[in-house]
Structure formats: C-alpha cells, structure tokens
Design an enzyme around this catalytic site. Sequence first.
Site, mmCIF file in Angstrom:
data_model
loop_
_atom_site.group_PDB
_atom_site.id
_atom_site.type_symbol
_atom_site.label_atom_id
_atom_site.label_comp_id
_atom_site.label_asym_id
_atom_site.label_seq_id
_atom_site.Cartn_x
_atom_site.Cartn_y
_atom_site.Cartn_z
ATOM 1 N N HIS A 19 8.539 63.199 10.160
ATOM 2 C CA HIS A 19 8.151 63.680 8.662
ATOM 3 C C HIS A 19 9.272 63.691 7.619
ATOM 4 C CE1 HIS A 19 6.262 66.796 12.306
ATOM 5 N NE2 HIS A 19 5.363 65.460 12.145
ATOM 6 N N HIS A 42 -4.513 62.179 13.530
ATOM 7 C CA HIS A 42 -4.154 62.521 14.226
ATOM 8 C C HIS A 42 -3.166 63.922 14.083
ATOM 9 C CE1 HIS A 42 -5.050 58.401 15.509
ATOM 10 N NE2 HIS A 42 -6.090 59.120 16.528
ATOM 11 N N SER A 100 3.131 67.374 11.065
ATOM 12 C CA SER A 100 3.183 66.730 9.599
ATOM 13 C C SER A 100 1.804 67.656 8.965
ATOM 14 C CB SER A 100 1.618 65.746 10.223
ATOM 15 O OG SER A 100 0.896 65.596 11.064
ATOM 16 N N GLU A 118 -8.527 65.857 14.842
ATOM 17 C CA GLU A 118 -7.944 66.648 15.529
ATOM 18 C C GLU A 118 -8.929 66.524 16.887
ATOM 19 O OE1 GLU A 118 -4.740 66.742 17.518
ATOM 20 O OE2 GLU A 118 -5.986 66.975 18.940
ATOM 21 N N ASP A 143 -13.069 62.169 15.581
ATOM 22 C CA ASP A 143 -11.803 61.738 16.168
ATOM 23 C C ASP A 143 -11.664 60.468 14.674
ATOM 24 O OD1 ASP A 143 -11.011 58.474 17.178
ATOM 25 O OD2 ASP A 143 -12.641 57.056 16.341
ATOM 26 N N GLY A 144 -10.370 60.765 14.673
ATOM 27 C CA GLY A 144 -9.433 59.922 13.541
ATOM 28 C C GLY A 144 -9.904 58.765 13.235
ATOM 29 N N ASP A 164 -0.939 58.984 13.435
ATOM 30 C CA ASP A 164 0.068 58.841 14.328
ATOM 31 C C ASP A 164 -0.937 59.372 16.245
ATOM 32 O OD1 ASP A 164 2.478 59.984 16.046
ATOM 33 O OD2 ASP A 164 1.986 62.235 14.540
HETATM 34 N N1 SAM Z 1 0.629 64.876 13.409
HETATM 35 C C1 SAM Z 1 1.315 65.708 14.136
HETATM 36 C C2 SAM Z 1 2.459 66.392 13.869
HETATM 37 O O1 SAM Z 1 3.116 65.029 13.459
HETATM 38 O O2 SAM Z 1 2.698 67.673 13.918
HETATM 39 C C3 SAM Z 1 1.167 65.190 16.201
HETATM 40 C C4 SAM Z 1 0.097 64.544 15.975
HETATM 41 S S1 SAM Z 1 0.758 64.088 18.058
HETATM 42 C C5 SAM Z 1 1.216 63.105 18.042
HETATM 43 C C6 SAM Z 1 -1.333 63.275 18.304
HETATM 44 C C7 SAM Z 1 -2.571 64.688 18.461
HETATM 45 O O3 SAM Z 1 -3.724 63.643 18.490
HETATM 46 C C8 SAM Z 1 -2.586 64.826 19.876
HETATM 47 O O4 SAM Z 1 -2.708 66.538 19.711
HETATM 48 C C9 SAM Z 1 -4.157 64.437 19.767
HETATM 49 O O5 SAM Z 1 -5.012 65.747 20.899
HETATM 50 C C10 SAM Z 1 -4.945 63.840 18.909
HETATM 51 N N2 SAM Z 1 -6.047 62.819 19.232
HETATM 52 C C11 SAM Z 1 -6.141 61.774 20.207
HETATM 53 N N3 SAM Z 1 -6.671 60.634 20.204
HETATM 54 C C12 SAM Z 1 -7.597 61.460 19.308
HETATM 55 C C13 SAM Z 1 -8.228 61.178 18.227
HETATM 56 N N4 SAM Z 1 -9.181 59.805 18.499
HETATM 57 N N5 SAM Z 1 -8.819 60.958 16.878
HETATM 58 C C14 SAM Z 1 -7.615 62.568 16.477
HETATM 59 N N6 SAM Z 1 -7.256 63.375 17.278
HETATM 60 C C15 SAM Z 1 -6.798 62.345 18.559
#
Ligand code: SAM
Length: 280
Positions: A19, A42, A100, A118, A143-144, A164
């Site tokens: 961050h 993500h 984030s 998400e 999907d991210g 992320d």
């Molecule tokens: N970026 C956030 C932050 O810094 O506050 C933290 C994100 S966390 C490390 C990863 C997130 O990705 C999780 O909440 C998970 O549910 C989500 N996730 C997993 N696979 C994903 C995908 N294919 N597309 C979108 N989100 C996904």
Amino acid sequence: MLSYRHSFHAGNHADVLKHTVQSLIIESLKEKDKPFLYLDTHSGAGRYQLSGEHAEKTGEYLEGIARIWQRDDVPAELEAYLSAVKHFNRGEQLRYYPGSPLIARQLLRDFDKIHLTELHPTDFPLLRNEFAKDERAKVMKADGYQQLKSQLPPLSRRGFVLIDPPYEMKTDYQDVVKGIQEGYKRFATGVYALWYPVVLRQQIKRMTRDLQDTGIRRILQIELAVRPDSDQRGMTASGMIVINPPWKLEQQMRDVLPWLHKVLVPEGTGHAKVEWIVPE
Ligand code: SAM
C-alpha cells in the site's frame, strides 16, 4: 478454490509495503491534471476490522501497520498511505485497516475512475457496499485476469493496474505473467504493479524470468524481507514488481525502504531491495 481471506492478513508487513507503493504511484499520477483509471483485479473486501476474529487470530497487523501508524518520525513517502489509514481510525485505537480499494477511494480525485473485481462470495458484497455511493466506481464479481483484456486500454489512456492475487494456486505465478502480457498488448503505457509473496524463492525467480522473457521493458522490483529465504512453510518476504513506474518511485522507495525495514523488523533480519529486473 477460494479459501483465501485477506482479513487474516490485513495490515501485515506485506500490506504496508504494497500500500506504500500503491499510494506513491497514485500520488504521482495525480501530478497531471488529467483523469486516470485505477483497476484493482483482486480487490478483497475493502475494509478489515482489526479487532475481528480473523485479524486477532493471526495478529499479523501488530507486526505491520501497528508499528508505524502513530510514530512521529514517519518519512514523507508514507504520508499519503498513512493519511488513508488514519481516515478510518479517527481515535487513538487502530480498529480498521483499509485495503487497496479503500486506499484508492481516499486518494483518487472526483474525475478519476475505479474498477474493482473480486470473486469471493462473502467479500464481494462487502466490497460492493463500500462503494455503493461512489459514482467513480464500478465493482464487479468477475475474474480479475479477464479485466486485463476487457477493461484496457482505459478511455482516459492513463491507468494504474494493481494485480494482487492470493497465490493459492501454483498456476497464479504463471497466470499473472500471462495477464500482464495481455494487458500490456492493449495498453503499453499503463502502470502495472504486481504483488508477490516469497514462500519459495524458486517460484519468484521463475516468475521474474518469465517476465523478462515477455520483452517488456522498465520493470522495477521492490522487496522487503522479514527473514532470510527458507524452504520451511510461510512467507519470509514480499515484493512489488512495477512496470512503467513513475520516474520518482525508484528513488522514493530507496529512501523509505531502509526506514520501513528498521521499524517493521526491529530484530534486523531479512533485507530490503530496489532493483531493475529490466531497465529502460
Ligand atoms: N488487494 C487487496 C488489498 O490490498 O487490500 C487484497 C486482495 S487479496 C490478497 C486477494 C483477493 O483475490 C481475495 O479476496 C480473493 O478472494 C480474490 N480472488 C481470487 N481469485 C480471484 C480472481 N480470479 N479474480 C478476482 N479476485 C480473485
């Protein structure tokens, strides 16, 4: 498989690094009076309660944000990041940690755009609620990686993409590189920041080799280790790989990283480094 919940890890040393870099990139992009897109592939839940069951169980934030947020010798590079943290913690007690998306929400201007994705069935509605009244934001249960194809290039032709993933699956280490390639093909002038954990050093070496093989130039690596590399379970370090970093970022991180390392790791183990994986 979506078993990862960021609420167990919110505010840990890896979040502090991630961050800090995120906020410095946003602040640099704001120097031009032109809008940009912030794309968070993500996103997580957005807000984390540090007195909640998950954060209390691991206590990771105690060795992260709790060590820095109230110090009076904080370097200027941390100001924007800590202003966002303090916005959610008006009193003396550290109760919430902004992920984030909420850090971006605090720092972006009225005319910038926020796209968030998400997939988790519990975290997605929490995230959507956080942004229900924010007209700049589009929050999608999607999907991210797919967004790196469908949302780029942004209309404004300026953008910052944060990638992320949880790295729950080993394929994430390859998927992030493929995703970046897809994004870069469409939008070569964007700023891309990829977070990574060091659990097994070999995985990161392979990922950085794969990134070098894409032919993309200007790739900066920023890493903060709390322990030496190990083949035991657990994360010893984390890093951010930034493509097309704003010109000041390298020096800003060279200036602030030794301080962060000293404060976050008082025992002095591990390392801090800033280096180019691929220069100009
Ligand atoms: N970026 C956030 C932050 O810094 O506050 C933290 C994100 S966390 C490390 C990863 C997130 O990705 C999780 O909440 C998970 O549910 C989500 N996730 C997993 N696979 C994903 C995908 N294919 N597309 C979108 N989100 C996904």
